[in-house]
Design an enzyme around this catalytic site. Structure first.
Site, PDB file in Angstrom:
ATOM      1  N   THR A 125     -13.645   2.212 -32.400  1.00  0.00           N
ATOM      2  CA  THR A 125     -12.226   2.987 -32.052  1.00  0.00           C
ATOM      3  C   THR A 125     -12.348   4.416 -31.964  1.00  0.00           C
ATOM      4  O   THR A 125     -13.338   4.894 -32.985  1.00  0.00           O
ATOM      5  CB  THR A 125     -11.161   2.295 -32.691  1.00  0.00           C
ATOM      6  OG1 THR A 125     -11.330   2.685 -33.936  1.00  0.00           O
ATOM      7  CG2 THR A 125     -10.821   0.933 -32.812  1.00  0.00           C
TER       8      THR A 125
ATOM      9  N   GLY B 245     -24.552  10.748 -35.150  1.00  0.00           N
ATOM     10  CA  GLY B 245     -25.089   9.939 -33.739  1.00  0.00           C
ATOM     11  C   GLY B 245     -26.121   8.917 -34.367  1.00  0.00           C
ATOM     12  O   GLY B 245     -25.845   7.995 -35.108  1.00  0.00           O
TER      13      GLY B 245
ATOM     14  N   VAL C 198     -21.866   9.961 -38.641  1.00  0.00           N
ATOM     15  CA  VAL C 198     -22.391  11.264 -38.929  1.00  0.00           C
ATOM     16  C   VAL C 198     -23.599  11.276 -38.033  1.00  0.00           C
ATOM     17  O   VAL C 198     -24.803  10.704 -38.422  1.00  0.00           O
ATOM     18  CB  VAL C 198     -22.626  11.499 -40.226  1.00  0.00           C
ATOM     19  CG1 VAL C 198     -23.299  12.983 -40.388  1.00  0.00           C
ATOM     20  CG2 VAL C 198     -21.270  11.321 -41.150  1.00  0.00           C
TER      21      VAL C 198
ATOM     22  N   LYS D   5     -16.965  14.787 -40.870  1.00  0.00           N
ATOM     23  CA  LYS D   5     -18.220  14.195 -41.389  1.00  0.00           C
ATOM     24  C   LYS D   5     -18.492  14.690 -42.655  1.00  0.00           C
ATOM     25  O   LYS D   5     -19.456  13.943 -43.401  1.00  0.00           O
ATOM     26  CB  LYS D   5     -19.247  14.856 -40.337  1.00  0.00           C
ATOM     27  CG  LYS D   5     -18.818  14.013 -38.879  1.00  0.00           C
ATOM     28  CD  LYS D   5     -19.506  14.707 -37.818  1.00  0.00           C
ATOM     29  CE  LYS D   5     -19.551  13.859 -36.463  1.00  0.00           C
ATOM     30  NZ  LYS D   5     -19.954  14.984 -35.296  1.00  0.00           N
TER      31      LYS D   5
ATOM     32  N   GLY E  62     -23.806  10.639 -28.698  1.00  0.00           N
ATOM     33  CA  GLY E  62     -24.542   9.634 -27.392  1.00  0.00           C
ATOM     34  C   GLY E  62     -23.998   8.246 -27.589  1.00  0.00           C
ATOM     35  O   GLY E  62     -24.380   7.765 -28.946  1.00  0.00           O
TER      36      GLY E  62
ATOM     37  N   GLU F  98     -15.249  17.947 -24.628  1.00  0.00           N
ATOM     38  CA  GLU F  98     -14.041  17.083 -23.945  1.00  0.00           C
ATOM     39  C   GLU F  98     -13.177  17.951 -23.225  1.00  0.00           C
ATOM     40  O   GLU F  98     -12.886  19.096 -23.678  1.00  0.00           O
ATOM     41  CB  GLU F  98     -13.545  16.392 -25.115  1.00  0.00           C
ATOM     42  CG  GLU F  98     -14.498  15.039 -25.611  1.00  0.00           C
ATOM     43  CD  GLU F  98     -13.772  14.183 -26.513  1.00  0.00           C
ATOM     44  OE1 GLU F  98     -12.880  13.459 -26.113  1.00  0.00           O
ATOM     45  OE2 GLU F  98     -14.567  14.297 -27.611  1.00  0.00           O
TER      46      GLU F  98
END
Lengths: 332, 332
Positions: free
Chosen positions: B85, B143, B141, B214, B306, B199
């Site tokens: 989520t 990716g 943390v 993180k 990613g 974003e």
């Protein structure tokens, strides 16, 4: 250097190692190039270090001296051999005889010596597996960095395709200095020798053979190749000219001595990498990129050598051996 | 994004995952923000993906639809919850309710959502331990990079003193571009948004709050701190001027948004690092340095985000959960 750093750590951190990791290490024998001293009830690391710094182990009054190397291993009640002998890429000795003898006598082995592993990796691994002993060698690549464990972690649930590494600090220091100051190879090598980054005989480093040993070990342990040093195509940095380095720089590139292992190649050669690439590391640092199919490229960077750093890799291996033995015991 | 990447991987790599890692995953339920579809005999990942891409899960004709979120977890015969989520730093929802409910029903949990963890880390870990379930979160943390595992490895047989990380690709892209092109913060942000590095609402990134989540997770899991997001002193990059970046550059430094955790501090702020420092990483990359007492500083660098990369972290966690469960079973 590494052996003495380890003795230092053992004398300073004994209680901590026992409390935090359950490593209650007893030093039942020590050896140098001339002979070994054994004592079943345990030698004092601080005392051994002091005697060794003052000359040979023969001066150690505690314990029993013998020049039967590595024969004394057969008489010994010991669990683990720690091999910190110098790297020899001609026949892997004395590391090869020590490791082989230890395995045959049922000792687990932790080594930081690259020669025997690079020359006989598949055979030594098979022998260890056959005899049910653990053979670990974190300190052979990247000094104190957990390079091998990191590489394996990158391949967990993913497929590792390639390893590319700046695996030798000496050559990287030389290439960085040529890049930054316009020095020739000879000038930069001289500077590196004066500052202690290069040995008086720098052949193993500048020829690319040290890098070749390391990429052989990584290719075997992380990519699962059954390769030995003779499978690596090696060229060094002796012929790199100032012009080459400058031209590369003008194009946004940096010349680096890279060890490369993938499905087809096992190679060491000077190559250009983009100056933004994490492999374009400066000075005496090391950098190793693991490229995986789904999760991409992961690079680990740090100091790739040093006595205390490499000795910490030995400790990390000892903790791992201990953990495996405890897990086994609890399964019985 | 990550959930869809995971479905893609599960549909393409099912046989490989079963053969290589013993992961014969059966998808007994899927949920999105509107509801869940359950099917005890297993949903087809490719079909779920196709329906989801065409709209909501309600369109899935296979299985039973319910809008009882997360209540459906109580009715489910399942072993693991995978939570992908979106990160919510206000109250951690819906991640918090999903994770909590899963733990209470005895499911192991793999999450890539940062909010609930950053807000309630100590409580969630304690609850998981108390209920005997595994809670893993590699993908929160870095990716696809195994950052947490690497950090723990650096601390094995050594004492970790400090973690310093460039943990947010968006802000690093912006700072790199200001450095390289002389753009203002606004200009570089606009470029990052056009290229998909930022974003449309970039608040969480540029405010430093994403980095704060993180570093909170790392401080807890790797350094053993019992901290939450509110313990982090946070400042972002909105006020960084072109002059500041240029002046730093002239002094051989680079401005980076760093998350720092050590014995005293838990902090996120723009700071200067030497341009040769492995943390002076360029573009959208991440870099995290773990500083240990004896083995020195080790840095891991790579793409920190990613879909396919982060989905691979989920797989890595699933393999780890499987391994732990198998080890437990063999101990009975």
């Amino acid at each position: 250097v590494v052996g003495q750093s380890l003795l230092q750590i053992l004398s300073e951190r004994y209680e901590e190692l026992r409390a935090r990791y359950g490593l209650g290490l007893r030093l039942v024998a020590v050896a140098d190039s001339t002979g070994a001293v054994t004592k079943a009830s345990g030698l004092n690391p601080a005392q051994v270090l002091q005697v060794k710094k003052g000359g040979g182990l023969k001066g150690l009054k505690d314990g029993n001296y013998t020049d039967d190397l590595p024969g004394f291993l057969g008489e010994l009640e010991a669990d683990i051999l720690i091999d910190a002998t110098p790297t020899n890429i001609v026949d892997g000795e004395p590391s090869y005889s020590f490791i082989r003898s230890a395995i045959l006598h049922g000792l687990d082995v932790v080594t930081v010596s690259k020669g025997a592993l690079a020359l006989y990796f598949p055979a030594l691994k098979e022998l260890a597996a056959h005899r049910g002993v653990v053979l670990r060698f974190s300190g052979t690549v990247g000094g104190g960095m957990p390079v091998i464990e990191f590489g394996k972690e990158c391949g967990r649930a993913d497929r590792l395709e390639k390893i590319i590494g700046v695996l030798n600090g000496t050559t990287n220091y030389i290439l960085s200095r040529m890049e930054e100051t316009g020095q020739t190879f000879r000038e930069a090598l001289g500077e590196a020798q004066r500052l202690g980054y290069a040995e008086r005989d720098p052949t193993l480093d500048i020829s690319g053979l040290d890098t070749a040993c390391k990429i052989t070990i990584l290719a075997n342990e992380v990519l699962g190749k059954g390769a030995t040093l003779s499978d690596v195509k090696v060229s060094g940095i002796e012929e790199i000219g100032v012009d080459e380095v400058r031209t590369a720089r003008e194009r946004g590139l940096a010349v680096r001595l890279l060890g490369v292992a993938d499905g087809r190649r096992l190679e060491v050669s000077p190559q250009t990498v983009g100056e933004r690439d994490p492999l374009a590391v400066k000075g005496a640092l090391n950098a190793i990129t693991f490229k995986a199919t789904h999760s991409g490229s992961h690079t680990i960077t740090g100091k790739g050598a040093g006595g205390p750093e490499t000795a910490t890799s030995i400790l990390r291996d000892l903790v791992a051996v201990k953990k495996m033995r405890v897990a086994e015991a609890s399964n019985i």
